[in-house]
Design a protein around this motif. Structure first.
Motif, short mmCIF file in Angstrom:
data_model
loop_
_atom_site.label_atom_id
_atom_site.label_comp_id
_atom_site.label_asym_id
_atom_site.label_seq_id
_atom_site.Cartn_x
_atom_site.Cartn_y
_atom_site.Cartn_z
N THR A 91 25.69 9.23 14.42
CA THR A 91 26.60 8.71 15.44
C THR A 91 26.07 8.73 16.87
OG1 THR A 91 27.61 10.90 15.60
CG2 THR A 91 28.65 9.34 14.10
N ALA A 92 25.19 9.67 17.21
CA ALA A 92 24.72 9.79 18.59
C ALA A 92 23.85 8.61 18.98
CB ALA A 92 23.96 11.10 18.78
N ALA A 93 23.83 8.31 20.28
CA ALA A 93 23.13 7.13 20.78
C ALA A 93 21.65 7.12 20.39
CB ALA A 93 23.27 7.07 22.30
N ARG A 94 20.99 8.28 20.42
CA ARG A 94 19.55 8.30 20.14
C ARG A 94 19.23 7.89 18.71
NH1 ARG A 94 20.51 13.89 20.36
NH2 ARG A 94 19.60 14.10 22.42
N TYR A 95 20.21 8.01 17.81
CA TYR A 95 19.99 7.61 16.42
C TYR A 95 20.53 6.22 16.13
CZ TYR A 95 19.06 12.58 15.78
OH TYR A 95 18.54 13.85 15.88
N VAL A 96 21.57 5.81 16.84
CA VAL A 96 22.23 4.54 16.56
C VAL A 96 21.52 3.36 17.22
CG1 VAL A 96 24.34 3.23 16.99
CG2 VAL A 96 24.48 5.59 16.18
N LEU A 97 21.10 3.53 18.46
CA LEU A 97 20.53 2.41 19.21
C LEU A 97 19.26 1.83 18.58
CD1 LEU A 97 21.13 3.59 22.89
CD2 LEU A 97 22.44 1.96 21.54
N PRO A 98 18.36 2.65 18.00
CA PRO A 98 17.17 2.07 17.36
C PRO A 98 17.50 1.10 16.23
CG PRO A 98 16.81 4.41 17.75
CD PRO A 98 18.25 4.13 18.06
N LEU A 99 18.68 1.21 15.63
CA LEU A 99 19.07 0.29 14.57
C LEU A 99 19.27 -1.13 15.10
CD1 LEU A 99 21.79 2.50 12.79
CD2 LEU A 99 19.39 2.21 12.12
N LEU A 100 19.62 -1.25 16.37
CA LEU A 100 19.98 -2.54 16.94
C LEU A 100 18.94 -3.10 17.91
CD1 LEU A 100 23.73 -1.70 17.61
CD2 LEU A 100 22.89 -3.37 15.96
N ARG A 101 18.04 -2.24 18.39
CA ARG A 101 17.09 -2.69 19.41
C ARG A 101 16.14 -3.79 18.95
NH1 ARG A 101 16.50 3.24 22.15
NH2 ARG A 101 17.96 2.88 23.87
N PRO A 102 15.73 -3.82 17.68
CA PRO A 102 14.85 -4.92 17.27
C PRO A 102 15.44 -6.30 17.55
CG PRO A 102 14.82 -3.22 15.60
CD PRO A 102 15.89 -2.83 16.59
N GLY A 103 16.75 -6.42 17.47
CA GLY A 103 17.38 -7.71 17.72
C GLY A 103 18.01 -7.86 19.08
N HIS A 104 18.09 -6.75 19.85
CA HIS A 104 18.78 -6.80 21.14
C HIS A 104 17.94 -6.28 22.29
CE1 HIS A 104 22.07 -7.01 18.18
NE2 HIS A 104 22.73 -7.66 19.11
N GLY A 105 16.70 -5.95 22.05
CA GLY A 105 15.82 -5.53 23.14
C GLY A 105 15.78 -4.02 23.34
N PRO A 106 14.71 -3.53 23.99
CA PRO A 106 14.48 -2.08 24.14
C PRO A 106 15.40 -1.41 25.15
CG PRO A 106 12.78 -3.33 25.31
CD PRO A 106 13.59 -4.33 24.55
N ASP A 107 16.08 -2.18 26.00
CA ASP A 107 16.92 -1.60 27.04
C ASP A 107 18.38 -1.46 26.62
OD1 ASP A 107 14.73 -1.45 28.79
OD2 ASP A 107 15.03 -3.51 29.45
N LYS A 134 33.55 13.61 22.20
CA LYS A 134 32.65 12.83 23.04
C LYS A 134 31.40 12.48 22.24
CE LYS A 134 30.14 12.60 27.40
NZ LYS A 134 29.78 13.28 28.66
N VAL A 135 31.14 11.19 22.12
CA VAL A 135 29.95 10.71 21.42
C VAL A 135 29.06 10.06 22.47
CG1 VAL A 135 29.05 9.23 19.60
CG2 VAL A 135 31.30 10.30 19.33
N ALA A 136 27.93 10.68 22.75
CA ALA A 136 26.99 10.15 23.74
C ALA A 136 25.58 10.42 23.23
CB ALA A 136 27.25 10.78 25.09
N SER A 137 24.76 11.10 24.04
CA SER A 137 23.42 11.50 23.58
C SER A 137 23.53 12.53 22.47
CB SER A 137 22.61 12.04 24.74
OG SER A 137 22.43 11.05 25.73
N GLY A 138 24.63 13.28 22.48
CA GLY A 138 24.95 14.21 21.40
C GLY A 138 26.40 13.98 21.01
N VAL A 139 26.93 14.83 20.17
CA VAL A 139 28.33 14.72 19.75
C VAL A 139 28.96 16.09 19.86
CG1 VAL A 139 29.94 14.08 17.90
CG2 VAL A 139 27.75 12.89 18.12
N GLY A 140 30.06 16.18 20.58
CA GLY A 140 30.74 17.47 20.73
C GLY A 140 32.23 17.29 20.78
N ALA A 141 32.95 18.38 20.65
CA ALA A 141 34.41 18.36 20.74
C ALA A 141 34.88 19.47 21.66
CB ALA A 141 35.04 18.53 19.35
N GLY A 142 35.79 19.13 22.54
CA GLY A 142 36.48 20.13 23.33
C GLY A 142 37.81 20.41 22.66
N LEU A 143 38.09 21.67 22.35
CA LEU A 143 39.28 22.04 21.59
C LEU A 143 40.30 22.71 22.50
CD1 LEU A 143 37.50 23.61 18.47
CD2 LEU A 143 38.23 21.22 18.80
N VAL A 144 41.52 22.20 22.50
CA VAL A 144 42.62 22.80 23.24
C VAL A 144 43.61 23.35 22.23
CG1 VAL A 144 44.52 22.40 24.85
CG2 VAL A 144 42.32 21.25 25.20
#
Length: 399
Positions: free
Chosen positions: A264-280, A214-224
């Motif tokens: 990979t997490a959203a908090r690090y990835v989104l700032p790369l694109l916000r200058p061209g796509h807006g703060p939201d 799961k890649v979201a605000s953080g990154v984790g794995a559930g192992l079965v």
């Protein structure tokens, strides 16, 4: 008392094997029960008849391979279970029965900075409303599964440090909710519950060994492993977000540099694109734009995929799973992200492990964790209560 090795003890063990198989699968034909338990068809037929007479299971006509068959599921009167998922910005609750049917489900936004007490208040109200909506009595709730986005100490049940729900650190959400609802509460992190959800209802069905990423605000794995969630002695297994990719990279919230999460997490990835796509801009919107052909979003999604693939390759080399299921918003990118993941796995994983690995998107979307919470209760609950009625009938018939 039953003597170990006696006929009554063996019979009880066989009853438990059949109930457990049906409980974990939701419903099975008698032939499937025989295959999964190793019991003979005649023994299964007798046990199913006994459980049906005791009100523990229901038997309905079905077909399998073009032939008539009988489908066995736990009785709708046996009880209901509740799943609760606290996410970065949402609270989702589902109510289901022991036949793996979801009876009611709803979600509402939640303030990530809210206190644990406020979150529990919201969950308690939503549970009460959904149970009432099913028309089933509240005392039929036999257990609750609770998902939180952070590490749970397996010994104390307390929530470890989390940047996602900072007001919850050090709390014991399971004990708090159990006291409020008056039933056992089983707690796990969101990645583990996502793995359980996909294992029981989604892309993980049929796999005994898998990793849910799961890649979201953080990154984790559930192992079965071997059909069961592997948590490790401290409950922190699967924290692949903190595999080091670059010792000179960005500082991670864990204190190290260059963790997978920082690429990979959203908090690090989104700032790369916000200058061209807006703060939201959100990760879901990035995926949507990438699917529409936006070159910047496509590049970022591909980069994320390659980095996630490095972490998956490590899992491959260590655990050799047969399947990896990608969850969260990122899964909606399809081959735009799965292709780069496979590319990295092919490059960094042991060839024999890579060849055996299937990499697929999750099919449950945002419901994976709350359905996994239902599955957690179904997997952790005991069979003694379910068997009481059948055992009473068997005892009377034998008298």
């Amino acid at each position: 008392m039953e003597t170990p090795g006696s006929q009554s003890s063996l019979h009880r063990a066989n009853l438990e094997r059949v109930v457990r198989a049906v409980r974990m699968a939701g419903s099975l034909t008698q032939a499937e029960i025989a295959r999964s338990t190793g019991l003979s068809a005649a023994t299964v037929s007798n046990i199913v008849r006994e459980l049906k007479d005791g009100g523990t299971v229901e038997v309905t006509p079905t077909s399998a391979g073009g032939r008539r068959a009988r489908s066995v599921s736990l009785s709708g009167d046996a009880g209901i279970v509740v799943g609760i998922d606290f996410g970065h910005s949402h609270l989702r609750v589902a109510v289901g029965n022991l036949a793996h049917q979801v009876l009611a489900e709803d979600a509402e936004p939640i303030d990530v900075d809210a206190s644990a007490a406020e979150g529990m208040d919201r969950a308690e109200r939503l549970v009460a409303r959904l149970v009432e909506a099913t028309g089933i009595a509240r005392d039929k709730v036999i257990g609750v599964g609770l998902g939180v986005p952070g590490p749970i100490d397996v010994e104390s049940g307390t929530l470890g440090s989390t940047a996602i729900l900072p007001g919850w650190t050090g709390t014991n959400p399971g004990a708090e909710l159990s006291g409020r609802l008056g039933v056992p509460v089983h707690v796990d992190n969101d990645a583990n519950l996502g793995a359980l959800g996909e294992l029981v209802w989604g892309s993980g069905r049929g796999a005994a060994d898998l990793a849910y990423i799961k890649v979201a605000s953080g990154v984790g794995a559930g192992l079965v492993i071997g059909g069961r969630i592997y948590r490790g002695p401290g409950g922190t297994a699967g924290e692949i977000g903190h595999i080091t990719l670059d010792e000179s990279g960005p500082v991670c919230r864990c204190g190290n540099r260059g963790c997978l999460e920082t690429f990979t997490a959203a908090r690090y990835v989104l700032p790369l694109l916000r200058p061209g796509h807006g703060p939201d801009l959100t990760m879901a919107r990035v995926v949507e734009l990438a699917r529409e052909g936006d070159p910047g979003c496509r590049r970022v999604i591909a980069d994320v995929g390659r980095h996630v693939g490095s972490g998956v390759a490590n899992l491959c080399n260590l655990l050799n799973p047969s399947r990896v299921v990608l969850g969260g918003d990122l899964a909606e990118a399809g081959e735009l992200v799965l292709g780069p993941i496979r590319e990295s796995v092919s490059r960094y994983a042991i060839p024999s492990a890579a060849r055996q690995l299937g990499i697929v998107p999750g099919t449950l979307g945002g419901r994976a964790e709350v359905l996994g919470a239902l599955a957690l209760v179904l997997s952790e609950m005991g069979d003694a209560t379910l068997l009481d009625g059948a055992q009473a009938v068997h005892g009377a018939a034998s008298a």
